[in-house]
Scaffold this motif. Structure first.
Motif, PDB file in Angstrom:
ATOM      1  N   SER A  79       0.837  -1.211   0.000  1.00  0.00           N
ATOM      2  CA  SER A  79       0.000   0.000   0.000  1.00  0.00           C
ATOM      3  C   SER A  79       0.865   1.251   0.000  1.00  0.00           C
ATOM      4  O   SER A  79       0.541   2.248  -0.677  1.00  0.00           O
ATOM      5  N   LEU A  80       1.972   1.222   0.751  1.00  0.00           N
ATOM      6  CA  LEU A  80       2.875   2.368   0.776  1.00  0.00           C
ATOM      7  C   LEU A  80       3.515   2.577  -0.598  1.00  0.00           C
ATOM      8  O   LEU A  80       3.617   3.713  -1.078  1.00  0.00           O
ATOM      9  N   VAL A  81       3.933   1.486  -1.246  1.00  0.00           N
ATOM     10  CA  VAL A  81       4.529   1.596  -2.580  1.00  0.00           C
ATOM     11  C   VAL A  81       3.501   2.128  -3.575  1.00  0.00           C
ATOM     12  O   VAL A  81       3.803   2.993  -4.410  1.00  0.00           O
ATOM     13  N   ALA A  82       2.268   1.618  -3.501  1.00  0.00           N
ATOM     14  CA  ALA A  82       1.215   2.105  -4.404  1.00  0.00           C
ATOM     15  C   ALA A  82       0.951   3.590  -4.182  1.00  0.00           C
ATOM     16  O   ALA A  82       0.731   4.345  -5.138  1.00  0.00           O
ATOM     17  N   HIS A  83       0.967   4.019  -2.926  1.00  0.00           N
ATOM     18  CA  HIS A  83       0.798   5.442  -2.601  1.00  0.00           C
ATOM     19  C   HIS A  83       1.875   6.289  -3.278  1.00  0.00           C
ATOM     20  O   HIS A  83       1.584   7.327  -3.874  1.00  0.00           O
ATOM     21  N   CYS A  84       3.135   5.825  -3.214  1.00  0.00           N
ATOM     22  CA  CYS A  84       4.235   6.565  -3.830  1.00  0.00           C
ATOM     23  C   CYS A  84       4.111   6.568  -5.353  1.00  0.00           C
ATOM     24  O   CYS A  84       4.396   7.577  -6.009  1.00  0.00           O
ATOM     25  N   GLU A  85       3.681   5.458  -5.934  1.00  0.00           N
ATOM     26  CA  GLU A  85       3.539   5.389  -7.385  1.00  0.00           C
ATOM     27  C   GLU A  85       2.410   6.288  -7.880  1.00  0.00           C
ATOM     28  O   GLU A  85       2.539   6.958  -8.913  1.00  0.00           O
ATOM     29  N   ILE A  86       1.309   6.300  -7.162  1.00  0.00           N
ATOM     30  CA  ILE A  86       0.151   7.100  -7.590  1.00  0.00           C
ATOM     31  C   ILE A  86       0.494   8.586  -7.558  1.00  0.00           C
ATOM     32  O   ILE A  86       0.192   9.333  -8.502  1.00  0.00           O
ATOM     33  N   LEU A  87       1.122   9.030  -6.470  1.00  0.00           N
ATOM     34  CA  LEU A  87       1.471  10.442  -6.371  1.00  0.00           C
ATOM     35  C   LEU A  87       2.665  10.790  -7.239  1.00  0.00           C
ATOM     36  O   LEU A  87       2.771  11.913  -7.746  1.00  0.00           O
ATOM     37  N   GLY A  88       3.597   9.849  -7.404  1.00  0.00           N
ATOM     38  CA  GLY A  88       4.760  10.076  -8.256  1.00  0.00           C
ATOM     39  C   GLY A  88       5.739  11.098  -7.733  1.00  0.00           C
ATOM     40  O   GLY A  88       6.617  11.539  -8.479  1.00  0.00           O
ATOM     41  N   SER A  89       5.620  11.461  -6.453  1.00  0.00           N
ATOM     42  CA  SER A  89       6.482  12.517  -5.919  1.00  0.00           C
ATOM     43  C   SER A  89       7.257  12.071  -4.691  1.00  0.00           C
ATOM     44  O   SER A  89       7.869  12.902  -4.031  1.00  0.00           O
ATOM     45  N   ARG A  90       7.243  10.776  -4.391  1.00  0.00           N
ATOM     46  CA  ARG A  90       7.935  10.293  -3.200  1.00  0.00           C
ATOM     47  C   ARG A  90       8.433   8.873  -3.385  1.00  0.00           C
ATOM     48  O   ARG A  90       7.985   8.158  -4.285  1.00  0.00           O
ATOM     49  N   PHE A  91       9.371   8.493  -2.513  1.00  0.00           N
ATOM     50  CA  PHE A  91      10.064   7.219  -2.637  1.00  0.00           C
ATOM     51  C   PHE A  91       9.959   6.479  -1.305  1.00  0.00           C
ATOM     52  O   PHE A  91      10.144   7.067  -0.236  1.00  0.00           O
ATOM     53  N   ALA A  92       9.659   5.177  -1.352  1.00  0.00           N
ATOM     54  CA  ALA A  92       9.440   4.383  -0.148  1.00  0.00           C
ATOM     55  C   ALA A  92      10.693   3.595   0.218  1.00  0.00           C
ATOM     56  O   ALA A  92      11.317   2.972  -0.649  1.00  0.00           O
TER      57      ALA A  92
END
Length: 570
Positions: free
Chosen positions: A328-341
């Motif tokens: 879920s954390l990785v998907a959050h980062c991919e959707i926003l495209g502005s952060r890295f997990a």
């Protein structure tokens, strides 16, 4: 067009050149986890030091109570130790955590509760003492319980007032206030007029001061009232408290002092102790608590709360290795495209096959895995313990970005505050794990403990390296933030030229900083905009399309020195 109606000279300003683009920050981290106190919903809280974290979220949690869920405080401390400067925190609380309150006190006028769940609220004390915000002598008594006073400032309809004539006190309630005339609910007894220079008969408001105490923290709310119409209504005053919340349950309409209503008797000081707070149990935690719920703006929890934050560029949930949470954390980062997990591996996953089994769950360029766990000093138990590496690695990311730039791979960096490793991996084991995208932390003789890997969890070789993905996050975020002025401008050649100059100037600066490869700007990047990138249909539908290509620098992961024997005849 401006209007020119009268003859004269007009001087006007207009913009025609490129607008400078400012690079976005890439060193701000976001953490999610359990804490002793702090808000569990809404916007993540900005933290700028370990002491700041202690003030907002409390101290370290017990290993016996929360096990592997307790590492948020350690991760934040390691983040700052290793060079981090600011982070945002979202607290997660077990579903059975309870909020301390005064519910056990029967017939309470005030319902007082801790600001958020946790056993910390059992240490809250609320001390209430009488106070008055205004007083005035009465100049004239009129019919209908109306009294002309010297100064009616501070008196409001609904306020409880007390008329003092020496030792005698009469309580009353204000019906209305107009100019300097106050109408009371009942007629005052005796001679109430006092026009002396130093009056002895005074009409005063009756309020109370609330002191909220927790440890070394204290908050004082002076001259609070039970009158909902007054600007000093107790609920309004204490709504800004960081410790407690207050709700008026049943304010009386009788002519009784507010403190007497609260205490149940005439008292000089009244103290309320909160109880019933609980931290909950680790057994009641689930992946859903960390993933969070989206109840709308200002009410999101867990990972979802970071949707409202556009500053964070590094994300971690220290010690939580549940695949549902990490995915879920990785998907959050991919959707926003502005952060890295930054992801942790389970501590028990030390064998190569166990590490690879967990690694195979991910295929994304927006995350990286680190192993093993790190040995640090525990201020709570006064001994060394093992903590997940994500907080430490986030600090290394921040330090590397600040000192070298986001283009530098956050690897071959020493770890501060780390005295040992849970597992010592050798070259043979890293030969298997490194190509799979698992970044090991290793100890080298005379070189300390270092990060010895810089790969993402992506199977796409274009996004193999962490610094490449994070460089693109930096470039994309900077262009997005700095190009909002383009929206709704006339979509013409003049606009295209300005946009191209703006982006080329920014990328030239990025190239000069060493983030792009090439001996000149034309080798480092290109920017195309105009008829080659847009059709008439795009223009008719309001689309401006700019194509940008950049050549990111890649880390020297394998350094090879080829040595041969030089003979005398050569």
């Amino acid at each position: 067009m401006a209007e020119y109606l009268s003859p004269g000279v007009y001087v006007e300003e207009f913009e025609s050149g490129a607008k400078p683009l400012e690079g976005v920050s890439t060193s701000t981290a976001g953490f999610i986890g359990l804490a002793a106190r702090g808000p569990v919903e809404g916007l993540p809280q900005l933290i700028t030091s370990p002491a700041d974290f202690g003030r907002v979220y409390g101290s370290y949690l017990s290993e016996n109570a929360f096990g592997s869920y307790r590492f948020l405080a350690y991760a934040v401390n390691q983040f700052f130790t290793n060079g981090g400067s600011r982070c945002f925190i979202t607290r997660v609380a077990p579903s059975d955590a309870k909020t301390a309150s005064n519910e056990t006190q029967k017939d309470s006028v005030l319902s007082i509760a801790a600001k958020n769940p946790g056993a910390w609220g059992n240490q809250i004390r609320v001390v209430i003492v009488p106070a008055s915000k205004a007083k005035t002598p009465i100049f004239e008594a009129s019919e209908g319980n109306r009294y002309r006073v010297k100064n009616a400032a501070g008196f409001y309809a609904g306020d409880v007032v007390v008329f003092a004539n020496g030792t005698e006190k009469q309580y009353n309630r204000i019906v209305s206030v107009h100019d300097q005339v106050i109408e009371l609910a009942e007629e005052l007894k005796g001679d109430v007029v006092d026009t002396a220079l130093v009056p002895t008969k005074v009409l005063s408001t009756s309020e109370f001061t609330v002191n909220v105490l927790y440890g070394t923290e204290s908050e004082t709310y002076e001259k609070a009232s039970l009158n909902p119409e007054a600007p000093n209504y107790v609920e309004k005053l204490i709504s800004r408290s960081n410790i407690a919340t207050v709700q008026v349950l049943k304010a009386s309409d009788a002519n009784v002092a507010p403190l007497e209503q609260i205490a149940g008797a005439d008292a000089a000081v009244f103290e309320i102790l909160l109880s019933g707070g609980s931290d909950g149990t680790a057994a009641s935690l689930s992946a859903a608590d960390f993933i969070g719920e989206d109840f709308g703006p200002g009410k999101r929890t867990g990972i979802q709360s970071f949707i409202d934050n556009d500053v964070v560029s590094i994300m971690a949930i220290p010690g939580v290795t549940d695949p549902n949470v990490q995915l879920s954390l990785v998907a959050h980062c991919e959707i926003l495209g502005s952060r890295f997990a930054i992801l942790d591996l389970p501590r028990e996953a030390t064998k190569v096959q166990d590490v690879l089994a967990h690694r195979d769950l991910f295929d994304s360029s927006y995350c990286a895995l680190y192993n093993p766990w790190l040995q640090v000093f525990d201020p709570l138990d006064k001994r060394n313990i093992f903590v997940p590496p994500s907080g430490t690695i986030a600090g290394v990311y921040s330090r590397s970005d600040t000192t070298r730039g986001v283009q530098k791979a956050p690897a071959n960096e020493t770890l501060r505050g780390v005295v040992g490793l849970d597992v010592q991996y050798n070259n043979g084991e890293q030969d298997i794990l490194n190509p799979a995208g698992v970044n090991l932390i290793r100890a080298f003789t005379g070189q300390g403990i270092r990060v010895w890997g810089a790969r993402t969890c992506s199977s796409n070789t274009l996004w193999k390296y962490i610094n490449v993905r994070r460089l693109f996050i930096f470039i994309e975020g900077s262009i997005k933030n700095g190009s909002s002025w383009v929206v709704f401008e006339p979509n013409t050649e003049q606009l295209w030229a300005r946009v191209q100059r703006t982006i080329e100037a920014f990328l030239t600066r990025v190239w000069r900083d060493g983030a792009l490869s090439g001996t000149n700007p034309s080798e480092a990047f290109y920017v195309e905009i105009g008829r080659s990138t847009m059709t008439q249909d795009d223009i008719d539908n309001g689309r401006l399309i700019c194509v940008i290509g950049v050549a990111p620098v890649k880390p020297a992961e394998f350094v090879v020195f080829r040595i041969t024997q030089k003979t005398g005849s050569e």
